[in-house]
Write a protein that holds these residues in place. Structure first.
Motif, PDB file in Angstrom:
ATOM      1  N   ASP A 228      84.312  94.444 114.160  1.00  0.00           N
ATOM      2  CA  ASP A 228      83.245  95.351 113.761  1.00  0.00           C
ATOM      3  C   ASP A 228      83.252  95.590 112.255  1.00  0.00           C
ATOM      4  O   ASP A 228      82.239  95.981 111.666  1.00  0.00           O
ATOM      5  N   ARG A 229      84.407  95.323 111.610  1.00  0.00           N
ATOM      6  CA  ARG A 229      84.532  95.518 110.162  1.00  0.00           C
ATOM      7  C   ARG A 229      84.772  94.225 109.405  1.00  0.00           C
ATOM      8  O   ARG A 229      84.407  94.108 108.241  1.00  0.00           O
ATOM      9  N   HIS A 230      85.399  93.259 110.056  1.00  0.00           N
ATOM     10  CA  HIS A 230      85.771  92.023 109.387  1.00  0.00           C
ATOM     11  C   HIS A 230      85.187  90.829 110.134  1.00  0.00           C
ATOM     12  O   HIS A 230      85.452  90.652 111.327  1.00  0.00           O
ATOM     13  N   ALA A 231      84.426  90.030 109.451  1.00  0.00           N
ATOM     14  CA  ALA A 231      83.765  88.884 110.081  1.00  0.00           C
ATOM     15  C   ALA A 231      84.785  87.826 110.492  1.00  0.00           C
ATOM     16  O   ALA A 231      85.857  87.691 109.892  1.00  0.00           O
ATOM     17  N   THR A 232      84.442  87.096 111.527  1.00  0.00           N
ATOM     18  CA  THR A 232      85.229  85.925 111.914  1.00  0.00           C
ATOM     19  C   THR A 232      84.812  84.732 111.056  1.00  0.00           C
ATOM     20  O   THR A 232      83.854  84.803 110.291  1.00  0.00           O
ATOM     21  N   ALA A 549      87.572  80.756 105.276  1.00  0.00           N
ATOM     22  CA  ALA A 549      88.635  80.636 106.277  1.00  0.00           C
ATOM     23  C   ALA A 549      89.930  81.100 105.624  1.00  0.00           C
ATOM     24  O   ALA A 549      90.577  80.349 104.899  1.00  0.00           O
ATOM     25  N   ALA A 550      90.287  82.364 105.881  1.00  0.00           N
ATOM     26  CA  ALA A 550      91.470  82.960 105.266  1.00  0.00           C
ATOM     27  C   ALA A 550      92.352  83.577 106.345  1.00  0.00           C
ATOM     28  O   ALA A 550      92.767  84.734 106.243  1.00  0.00           O
ATOM     29  N   ASN A 551      92.594  82.786 107.399  1.00  0.00           N
ATOM     30  CA  ASN A 551      93.490  83.154 108.494  1.00  0.00           C
ATOM     31  C   ASN A 551      92.925  84.213 109.436  1.00  0.00           C
ATOM     32  O   ASN A 551      93.630  84.689 110.327  1.00  0.00           O
ATOM     33  N   GLN A 552      91.662  84.609 109.237  1.00  0.00           N
ATOM     34  CA  GLN A 552      91.082  85.581 110.148  1.00  0.00           C
ATOM     35  C   GLN A 552      90.747  84.907 111.484  1.00  0.00           C
ATOM     36  O   GLN A 552      90.875  83.692 111.643  1.00  0.00           O
ATOM     37  N   GLN A 553      90.315  85.709 112.458  1.00  0.00           N
ATOM     38  CA  GLN A 553      89.937  85.172 113.762  1.00  0.00           C
ATOM     39  C   GLN A 553      88.828  84.140 113.591  1.00  0.00           C
ATOM     40  O   GLN A 553      87.919  84.305 112.785  1.00  0.00           O
ATOM     41  N   VAL A 554      88.906  83.060 114.368  1.00  0.00           N
ATOM     42  CA  VAL A 554      87.979  81.941 114.177  1.00  0.00           C
ATOM     43  C   VAL A 554      86.593  82.280 114.713  1.00  0.00           C
ATOM     44  O   VAL A 554      85.574  82.051 114.046  1.00  0.00           O
ATOM     45  N   THR A 567      96.265  85.657 114.448  1.00  0.00           N
ATOM     46  CA  THR A 567      95.511  85.610 113.200  1.00  0.00           C
ATOM     47  C   THR A 567      95.830  86.797 112.299  1.00  0.00           C
ATOM     48  O   THR A 567      96.364  87.811 112.729  1.00  0.00           O
ATOM     49  N   ASP A 568      95.466  86.638 111.040  1.00  0.00           N
ATOM     50  CA  ASP A 568      95.455  87.751 110.101  1.00  0.00           C
ATOM     51  C   ASP A 568      94.340  88.714 110.512  1.00  0.00           C
ATOM     52  O   ASP A 568      93.409  88.335 111.239  1.00  0.00           O
ATOM     53  N   TYR A 569      94.403  89.949 110.022  1.00  0.00           N
ATOM     54  CA  TYR A 569      93.419  90.956 110.427  1.00  0.00           C
ATOM     55  C   TYR A 569      92.208  91.039 109.506  1.00  0.00           C
ATOM     56  O   TYR A 569      91.397  91.949 109.625  1.00  0.00           O
ATOM     57  N   GLY A 570      92.078  90.111 108.582  1.00  0.00           N
ATOM     58  CA  GLY A 570      90.808  89.913 107.916  1.00  0.00           C
ATOM     59  C   GLY A 570      90.545  90.714 106.658  1.00  0.00           C
ATOM     60  O   GLY A 570      89.417  90.710 106.160  1.00  0.00           O
TER      61      GLY A 570
END
Length: 855
Positions: A228-232, A549-554, A567-570
C-alpha cells in the motif's frame, strides 16, 4: 669526562645500526610486496594460445583482452586474472571445496567452515555440473583454467602473491595446485549461498517462538510487504494469473525446547561458512532502467549497484573481453564486472544490450525435521536408508579431521556439523507422528546440479528480450532480478531462478509455505517441483517508462507464482521510484550525471519514520534534550558530516535493544535493516503494544514513550563518550566507516604491520541501511561500521556506450603492493565514478599499458 664522547659515539653507532636495520626491513618489505606484481607491458610467451592476444590496461589497471578465438580470449582472461588476483582465487576455491584448513592451518573457524561446506557438498555438486553444462561452456572454462595454469607454471609461491609468503611463516605451504575448471563452477555455489533468502527468517521464527509463545506475535516481526506504500517491481497488469495459491493459514504449537536446541545448532553450523559475498539484510542491490523517451540521449539508461559484503580486494574485477572479429565462433564483445576465478562477465554490457542483477529474495531453502532411526529415516510410515559418506579434512600443520556426512531425501543433515551440535530435536508434530525427537536437514536448490555456468555466457551474448529470457531459463541459482536495456531502445525485466513449488497441506501443524521448518516424515511437505520458466515474471517496455528492481517484492500479493517472502521491504526502491517519477514529471531528462547522483542519494527513511515521534517525546533533562534538538531542523539526509544522522543511528540501535532484546534468543537480535524498520513503523502506532514492555522489569509495564525516552537518553550518553559532549561536533562519518579487510591477513590475529599493508585505509561515509546509498550496518553489533555496501556502481548509456561510467569498491589488483589495490576506494566513498571506455577506439585511447601474449 673522556667516557662521554665514547658513549656518544656508541649511541651514534647503535642508532646507525637501527636505522640500517629499519632500512633493510623496509627494503625487504618493499621487495616482498612488489615481487608478485605482474608484467603489464611488452610480450610474454604463453603456451597453448593459437594466436597473439592483446591486453591493454587503462589508468586504473583495468584490462581489456582482445583475441581472435573464444578459447584464446578466455585463456588470456585466466592468465590476466591469475596475474592480478590468484590468491583471492585460491582462497575462494579452498572455501568452496571445504579445504580452508589446508590453506590457513589448524584454525577452529576454518575447520568449522570446512565441515559445513563438506556436509553441503558444494564441490561434489560442481563436479556433477561439469557434465551438465554445454560443450561450449566446458571449452571456455577449460581455456580459462589453462590460462591460469600457464601463469602459475614455473613460479614459486612468493612470486604469485605476498599472502603465501606471510602464511608460509605460520604453516607449511606447498606450491598452489593447478586450477581446475570445476573450481570455477564451485564458486557459483558460494554466490548462491550468500544470496539465498528466507533461511534466516525461517530459523528466526522457530527460535523466537519459545520466548514469546505466541505465533501471532512472532509473525508481527515478519510483516507482509507494505504494497500500500511501496510499489512492487511489476504491476499486476503486466502478469499472467497466479499459478500457485497462497499458503493456508494454520496454527503452530511448539512446547519443547529440544527442537529449539537442534535448530540453534543448525544455525551455528551454517553460520560458520565465510561470507564471501556477504549475507544478511544489508545484502541486496539497486538497479533500474529508464526508457529513451525520458533520457537526455533519447536512448535507455541502466544503473546497477549490488550491495554485498566489503573486503580487500573487492568482490568484482573489471574487465573487457573482445573478439577481434565478432562471429558465431567468437561471439563476445563485452565489458563489465567479473569475479576472480570465473570466466566471462557477470554484470555489464555488450554492443547491443546492458544488464544488471539484484537479489530477488526467492525462498530457495527449507529446513526439514527428520525422524532418524539408526541408519534409516522415516517417511510416510516406512523407513528408507540414509545416504552416508566420510570426508577427510586435511589441516596444514595439523592432524586430519574425519567427518561423517548423512543425508536424507531432503538434503544433508546439518544439525550435527559441529561437535557441539545437539543430536536431535523435539518437533511440533500432529497426533500419531513417529516419535518426538528429530534432526534437521537442509533442502536448497543449489544442491542440485544446474546450468548457471551456461547462463553466464548466454547473458554475455544476449541482444534482446527473447535472448535474455533464454539465458534466464539457464540461471538456476542464485535467483536474481534481471533488468536490461538495448541499444535499439527497449527496456525490460526478467525473473530467473529455480524456485520450489510447495503444496498447501490441509491441517498442517506448521505453515506449509516454507516460512517454518517442515515435517520431513510426511512426503506431502516435499517440494512439488519448480516454477515453470514461462511463469516467471517478466515485462518489456512498461507503460511508465522505467523499471526499478531494488530487492522489493516482485509482484503484488496474490498474483504471479509464489516466490517467497525474503524480499526487502521497499524503502530504497520506493525512494528511487519517487525521484525518477518527480524528475520525469518535471520534464527533466534523465542522464548519466543525475543517475549517478541518484545512486548516492542519502535521504534517510528512518528519519522520516522516527524523527516526528521522537520530537514529540518530552525529555525533562536538558542534557538529554541536546541530542533531540538536532532532529528539529534536520533535512533528514544521512551525510557523513551530519550530527543528526549520528544521533538517530544511536537512538535506533538503543530503541531496538530496549524493545526486543528481552524477547529474542541470543544471536538473533535485531540487525536494524528494512524488516525492522517496517516492524517499528507499525509499532509506533501501538503505544501500548506488549513489545514495548521490558520483561526484565517485573511489576512495571513500559510503553512506547518510555522506551523512546530511554533510547534517546542512552544515545546521548553513548555519543558523548565516543565523540564529545557537544552535539554540534558529532559526525555520522566518525562512527560510520567503510573498512574493507583482507579475508585471511586482515584480522586482529595477525601482526599490526601485516594488517597495515593488507587493509585499505577506512573511509568515512554517509548513507546507511535501507538508504539508496546502502552502506548497511548491524544495529545489534555495538558498532556502526559498514557491513555491506555498493560493491560497485555502474551507469550504462545505451546511446553512447563510451559515455558510461563505473567504479569498484577497492581496485583492480589483488596485490597489496600494487597502486591499484585500493585506488578506487576514495572515489567510491565520495560517490564518484570513472570513465568506462568500450569501443575499440576508446579503449585504445585510454590504454596506458600494452601487453601481447604470444603462442
Amino acid at each position: 669526562m673522556p667516557r662521554r664522547p665514547r658513549l656518544r659515539t656508541a649511541l651514534v653507532v647503535v642508532a646507525s645500526l637501527v636505522l640500517l636495520a629499519l632500512v633493510a626491513v623496509t627494503l625487504l618489505g618493499a621487495f616482498v610486496l612488489r615481487r608478485p606484481l605482474p608484467q603489464v607491458s611488452g610480450e610474454i610467451a604463453v603456451e597453448g594460445l593459437s594466436a597473439p592476444v592483446e591486453v591493454t590496461r587503462d589508468a586504473q589497471g583495468v584490462p581489456t583482452v582482445a583475441a581472435a578465438t573464444a578459447e584464446d580470449l578466455f585463456m588470456a582472461q585466466g592468465y590476466v586474472a591469475a596475474q592480478d588476483r590468484f590468491f583471492e582465487m585460491d582462497y575462494r576455491r579452498h572455501v568452496t571445496s571445504g579445504r580452508l584448513a589446508e590453506l590457513v592451518g589448524d584454525e577452529p573457524d576454518a575447520i568449522a567452515a570446512d565441515k559445513v561446506v563438506r556436509t553441503l557438498g558444494w564441490r561434489r555438486v560442481a563436479e556433477q555440473e561439469w557434465d551438465l553444462v554445454g560443450e561450449d561452456t566446458r571449452r571456455y572454462l577449460q581455456a580459462y583454467a589453462d590460462g591460469v595454469n600457464a601463469y602459475l607454471a614455473g613460479r614459486d609461491p612468493g612470486e604469485i602473491a605476498v599472502e603465501y609468503t606471510v602464511l608460509g611463516l605460520q604453516v607449511p605451504l606447498e606450491s598452489p595446485e593447478p586450477w581446475d575448471p570445476v573450481d570455477s563452477l564451485a564458486w557459483l555455489k558460494a554466490m548462491a549461498w550468500d544470496l539465498r533468502s528466507n533461511y534466516d527468517a525461517e530459523l528466526d521464527r522457530a527460535l523466537t517462538y519459545p520466548v514469546v509463545e505466541d505465533v501471532g506475535r512472532v509473525e508481527e516481526l515478519f510483516p507482509a510487504y507494505p504494497q500500500d506504500r511501496h510499489a512492487t517491481i511489476l504491476d499486476a497488469a503486466d502478469l499472467t494469473p497466479a499459478t500457485v495459491a497462497p499458503a493456508a493459514d494454520v496454527a503452530l504449537d511448539i512446547d519443547d525446547a529440544d527442537l529449539q536446541d537442534a535448530l540453534a545448532s543448525a544455525d551455528r553450523a551454517l553460520a560458520a561458512v565465510p561470507e564471501l559475498l556477504g549475507e544478511g539484510e544489508g545484502t541486496g542491490s539497486n538497479s533500474w532502467v529508464v526508457a529513451g523517451e525520458h533520457t537526455a540521449s533519447g536512448s535507455p539508461l541502466l544503473a546497477n549497484d549490488p550491495h554485498l559484503g566489503i573486503s580487500a580486494p573487492g568482490i568484482w574485477s573489471q574487465v573487457g573481453l573482445r573478439c577481434t572479429e565478432v562471429t558465431d565462433a567468437c561471439p563476445f564483445d563485452v565489458s563489465g564486472f567479473s569475479m576472480a576465478g570465473l570466466p566471462g562477465v557477470v554484470i555489464g554490457h555488450n554492443a547491443e544490450l546492458a544488464w544488471g542483477l539484484t537479489n530477488m529474495g526467492a525462498d530457495v531453502t527449507d529446513f526439514f525435521l527428520e525422524r532418524v532411526e539408526g541408519d534409516q529415516v522415516r517417511v510416510d510410515g516406512v523407513t528408507e536408508p540414509l545416504t552416508v559418506r566420510t570426508e577427510t579434512i586435511e589441516v596444514a600443520g595439523g592432524d586430519p579431521v574425519e567427518l561423517t556426512v548423512r543425508s536424507t531425501r531432503h538434503g544433508p543433515i546439518v544439525s550435527e556439523v559441529l561437535t557441539d551440535v545437539a543430536d536431535a530435536g523435539q518437533a511440533p508434530v500432529p497426533d500419531g507422528a513417529p516419535g518426538n525427537r528429530f534432526e534437521v536437514a537442509l533442502s536448497w536448490t543449489a544442491l542440485e546440479p544446474g546450468s548457471t555456468g551456461d547462463a553466464i555466457f548466454a547473458m554475455m551474448t544476449a541482444g534482446d528480450a527473447t535472448e535474455i529470457a533464454a539465458a534466464a531459463a539457464l540461471f538456476d541459482v542464485p535467483a536474481q532480478n534481471i533488468v536490461f536495456a538495448t541499444v535499439d531502445g527497449h527496456i525490460g525485466y526478467q525473473a530467473p531462478g529455480r524456485v520450489p513449488v510447495r503444496a498447501d497441506v490441509p491441517g498442517s501443524p506448521v505453515p506449509s509455505d516454507g516460512t517454518w521448518p517442515r515435517p520431513g516424515w510426511d512426503s506431502r511437505y516435499d517440494w512439488q517441483g519448480y516454477v515453470e520458466d514461462a511463469a516467471m515474471p517478466r515485462a518489456l517496455d512498461p507503460a511508465e517508462g522505467f523499471v526499478v528492481a531494488a530487492n522489493q517484492q516482485v509482484t503484488p500479493g496474490g498474483t504471479g507464482p509464489r516466490l517467497g517472502d525474503g524480499t526487502d521491504y521497499g524503502y530504497r526502491s520506493q525512494r528511487i521510484r519517487d525521484l525518477l517519477t518527480e524528475q520525469i514529471a518535471a520534464g527533466e531528462p534523465v542522464d548519466v550525471a543525475t543517475t549517478q547522483a541518484l545512486q548516492v542519494d542519502q535521504q534517510d527513511p528512518y528519519a522520516r519514520v522516527l524523527a516526528p515521534v521522537l520530537l514529540e517525546v518530552e525529555l525533562d533533562d536538558a542534557f538529554d534534550a541536546g541530542g533531540q534538538e538536532l532532529l528539529r531542523d534536520w533535512d533528514q539526509v544521512a551525510s557523513a558530516d551530519s550530527p543528526a544522522a549520528a544521533y538517530l543511528a544511536a537512538v535506533w540501535a538503543e530503541l531496538l535493544e530496549q524493545t526486543f532484546a528481552d524477547d529474542l534468543p541470543d544471536g538473533h537480535e535485531p540487525t536494524g535493516g528494512s524488516r525492522w524498520l517496517e516492524v517499528v513503523t507499525r509499532l509506533l502506532d501501538q503505544p501500548t503494544s506488549p513489545w514495548w514492555d521490558d520483561r526484565s522489569t517485573p511489576g512495571v509495564v513500559e510503553g512506547r514513550d518510555e522506551i523512546l525516552s530511554r533510547a534517546m537518553a542512552e544515545a546521548r550518553l553513548e555519543l558523548t563518550a565516543q565523540i564529545g559532549s557537544r552535539p554540534a561536533d558529532w559526525r555520522w562519518g566518525l562512527l560510520h566507516q567503510a573498512a574493507p579487510a583482507h579475508p585471511v591477513l586482515g584480522g586482529e590475529q595477525v601482526p599490526a604491520a601485516v594488517r597495515w599493508f593488507t587493509n585499505p585505509r577506512p573511509q568515512q561515509v554517509g548513507g546507511g541501511s535501507s538508504i539508496v546509498d546502502a552502506t548497511a550496518w548491524d544495529a545489534s553489533s555495538g558498532s556502526y561500521t559498514v557491513t555491506a555496501a555498493p560493491s560497485m556502481r555502474m551507469v550504462v548509456d545505451l546511446g553512447d556506450l563510451d559515455a558510461s561510467t563505473w567504479v569498484a569498491l577497492t581496485g583492480t589488483s589483488g596485490h597489496p603492493g600494487s597502486q591499484h589495490y585500493d585506488d578506487q576506494l576514495p572515489r567510491w566513498a565520495r560517490g564518484e565514478q570513472l570513465a568506462w571506455p568500450f569501443t575499440a577506439a576508446a579503449v585504445d585511447a585510454a590504454a596506458e599499458h600494452r601487453l601481447t601474449l604470444t603462442p
